[in-house]
Design an enzyme around this catalytic site. Sequence first.
Site, PDB file in Angstrom:
ATOM      1  CG  HIS A  65      -1.994  -1.112   1.066  1.00  8.23           C
ATOM      2  ND1 HIS A  65      -3.278  -0.894   0.638  1.00  8.23           N
ATOM      3  CD2 HIS A  65      -1.905  -2.445   1.303  1.00  8.23           C
ATOM      4  CE1 HIS A  65      -3.937  -2.046   0.616  1.00  8.23           C
ATOM      5  NE2 HIS A  65      -3.120  -2.999   1.022  1.00  8.23           N
ATOM      6  CE1 TYR A 329      -0.228  -3.836   7.647  1.00  9.49           C
ATOM      7  CE2 TYR A 329      -1.467  -2.556   9.221  1.00  9.49           C
ATOM      8  CZ  TYR A 329      -1.422  -3.290   8.059  1.00  9.49           C
ATOM      9  OH  TYR A 329      -2.559  -3.461   7.319  1.00  9.49           O
TER      10      TYR A 329
END
Length: 352
Positions: A65, A329
């Site tokens: 992303h 993440y």
Amino acid sequence: MPQPRQMPARSALGSLVLIAVVIGAGAGVFAYTAGWFSPQRLTPDRLVDALAPPTGPALGHRRNHAKGICFTGVFEANGAGSALSQAQVFTRGQYPVLGRFNLGTPDPNAPDATVRVRGMGLQISTPNGQEWRSATINLPFFPVATPQAFYDLLIASGSKDPDAMKTFAGAHPEIAAFGAWAKSAPWTGSYAEERFNSINSFVFVDNSGADHVVRWSLLPAAQPVAVSNEDLAKRGPDFLEQEISERVGKGPISWTMAVTAADPGDPTADPSKAWPADRHAIEVGTLTVQKVLPEPDGPCRDINFDPTVLPAGMRTSDDPFPAARSSAYAKSYDRRTAEAQDYPRTTTGAKP
């Protein structure tokens, strides 16, 4: 600036090739791994490494992303969510929002018309000092059932073995539903027209202490308009960012947040399985985007939209993916912040 490329063919190549194109071009949908996997099977480093394209990661950027744009706004709770959770964010009132529209690709320069997966990262803050962070996407369900299967999918989609995806699909038949969605679901020309879904399940705890396993969606106020592959391919490489900036510049845009509660027996640990459409859903408030800002100097640049950052009144469920995403993440964050010089800010001294 690279010119728009033609859209991937969605019929002649067949479902398995389509899946490989979607996953390969987008480097997957989420970055997933978890500390409870044995080192021999999967680690955050191996998972994040698997997301990188053949040319290597875009230094200074999110490992997936990677292309996105920031926004700010408010979440206005209508009070109905308090029936499910004691979290202050559901008490009637307005709460500041920081978010990011994004594309499921490791390439921050990918033409928008080539990326199937679109996402919204969201952080809602409350006066008691707590935050609710989430990462939602426009898929109605995840392609596979487990984090290990997602890693295996990334490896298969990048393999030079022509039978790799066929072998993977044979071992993971749940991916057929994703292939069908990728071929048939309409494309829109705007982030504002997308429905964004939590995909994963979480536990909301109400004021009596009772648990409710839920998923949620953000339903756009804007009417979705289907756009053909041919029309999308004619648009500029950054048309989504340009369109949303222009749209919000003319006035705020909004989504209704609907929280769906599971019935006994619903698959809460498997995000590849959608819940039946007749499950009880409660509209808990409205998200309004008021301002869009470029990412290099924007407030979302260095935010980790970790879905395990939850306020009191929410917790993770038996779904393994939120914890897995949190680990990956964090690894991605460590790498990109160490490479900040490779993604320079446009304003000297600017801070997120």
